[in-house]
Write an enzyme that holds these catalytic residues in place. Structure first.
Site, short mmCIF file in Angstrom:
data_model
loop_
_atom_site.label_atom_id
_atom_site.label_comp_id
_atom_site.label_asym_id
_atom_site.label_seq_id
_atom_site.Cartn_x
_atom_site.Cartn_y
_atom_site.Cartn_z
N GLU A 172 -6.85 4.49 7.78
CA GLU A 172 -6.70 5.93 7.49
C GLU A 172 -7.96 6.49 6.85
OE1 GLU A 172 -2.92 5.59 5.47
OE2 GLU A 172 -2.02 4.99 7.38
N ASN A 206 0.88 -1.18 0.00
CA ASN A 206 0.00 0.00 0.00
C ASN A 206 0.91 1.22 0.00
OD1 ASN A 206 -1.79 2.06 0.48
ND2 ASN A 206 -2.23 1.48 2.60
N GLU A 240 -5.33 -5.23 10.48
CA GLU A 240 -4.34 -4.18 10.69
C GLU A 240 -4.64 -3.42 11.98
OE1 GLU A 240 -2.37 -3.03 6.71
OE2 GLU A 240 -4.05 -1.70 7.04
N LYS A 273 0.17 4.25 -0.30
CA LYS A 273 -0.47 5.46 0.27
C LYS A 273 -0.23 6.66 -0.66
CE LYS A 273 0.27 3.45 4.78
NZ LYS A 273 0.11 3.61 6.21
N HIS A 279 -9.47 0.86 4.87
CA HIS A 279 -8.17 1.10 5.53
C HIS A 279 -8.40 2.04 6.71
CE1 HIS A 279 -4.11 2.49 6.31
NE2 HIS A 279 -3.70 1.39 5.72
N GLY A 326 2.29 2.23 10.66
CA GLY A 326 3.19 3.37 10.48
C GLY A 326 3.87 3.83 11.77
N SER A 356 3.43 -2.20 10.32
CA SER A 356 4.89 -2.15 10.53
C SER A 356 5.60 -3.47 10.22
CB SER A 356 5.21 -1.68 11.95
OG SER A 356 4.74 -0.35 12.14
#
Ligand code: PEP
Length: 249
Positions: free
Chosen positions: A97, A9, A167, A11, A95, A173, A212
């Site tokens: 985010e 991904n 996730e 991003k 996701h 991140g 991560s």
């Protein structure tokens, strides 16, 4: 037998030049990856160029989101038919985010999932708890709620046509990876939850871990029984690291 999948991904990162370089290195290195399917999800605007470079290779591509609607007055949105036009295999939906920064509710995620499936693009459904949710002991309830919203709208058989990515939000991140045991526990929970509705679907669906993952920890994570690969953020932008992860099976 579930074929492992490693998906990058990207991003909102990259430029025409950096993506060309990254893809060239991945194409070269991926030739020797035998045990995993490989996918990359660039920003929308780089999908056509990515498709051009990757067609005929053993790397597939996808998007980081998909519109809930098929076409019309939805400024800034991208329809599944457009993704299909550029031969996307996957569309990431839900996701964290998108959920936290852009307000994607469980219902919106279920709608995106439905649209991807109807348009012939495989949804990669992300689920996972925040740190506060983990610390209050509600990890399983959160993951169940997120899955249930998709199943309520699309039916349990739709899960056979998707990929799930667990996730934990606190691991994305942040450099804080879930331990292989922590990840396996949630993956097993997800599979058991699905098995309560359809054993065949539960046994067949790939459940990726994301948060991560890097070249140093992938092997241990992927060795767990219910972890079928990874959704990789930061490390997917570095060809050598991403290829090491792809070779960690
Ligand atoms: C992600 O964004 O899906 C992700 C897992 O990011 P990172 O690997 O950087 O934690």
């Amino acid at each position: 037998m579930r074929k492992p999948l490693v998906a990058g991904n990207w991003k909102m990162n990259g430029s025409s030049e950096s993506i060309k370089k990254l893809l060239s290195a991945l194409i070269k290195g991926a030739k020797s990856v035998k045990n995993a399917e490989i996918a990359v999800c660039p920003p929308y605007i780089y999908i056509p160029g990515t498709a051009g470079m990757l067609s005929g290779t053993n790397i597939v591509w996808g998007s980081q989101n998909v519109a809930t609607e098929e076409s019309g007055a939805y400024t800034g949105e991208i329809a599944v038919s457009m993704l299909k036009d550029f031969k996307c295999t996957y569309a990431i939906v839900g996701h964290s985010e998108r959920r936290t920064l852009y307000g994607d509710t469980d219902q919106v995620v279920a709608d995106r999932f439905a649209r991807a499936l109807a348009g012939g693009v495989t949804p990669m459904l992300c689920v996972g708890e925040t740190l506060a949710e983990r610390e209050s002991g509600s990890t399983e309830a959160v993951v169940e709620r997120q899955l249930k919203a998709v199943i309520d709208k699309n039916g349990i058989q739709s899960i056979a046509k998707c990929v799930i990515a667990y996730e934990p939000v606190w691991a994305i991140g942040t450099g804080k990876t879930a331990s292989p045991e922590q990840a396996q526990d949630v993956h097993a929970f997800i599979r058991n939850y699905l098995a309560g509705q359809d054993m065949q679907v539960a046994n067949g669906v790939r459940i990726l871990y994301g948060g991560s993952v890097n070249a140093g920890n992938a092997k241990e994570l992927f060795a767990k029984a219910d972890i079928d690969g990874g959704l990789i953020g930061g490390a997917s932008l570095k060809a050598d690291d991403f290829l090491t992860i792809c070779n960690s099976f």
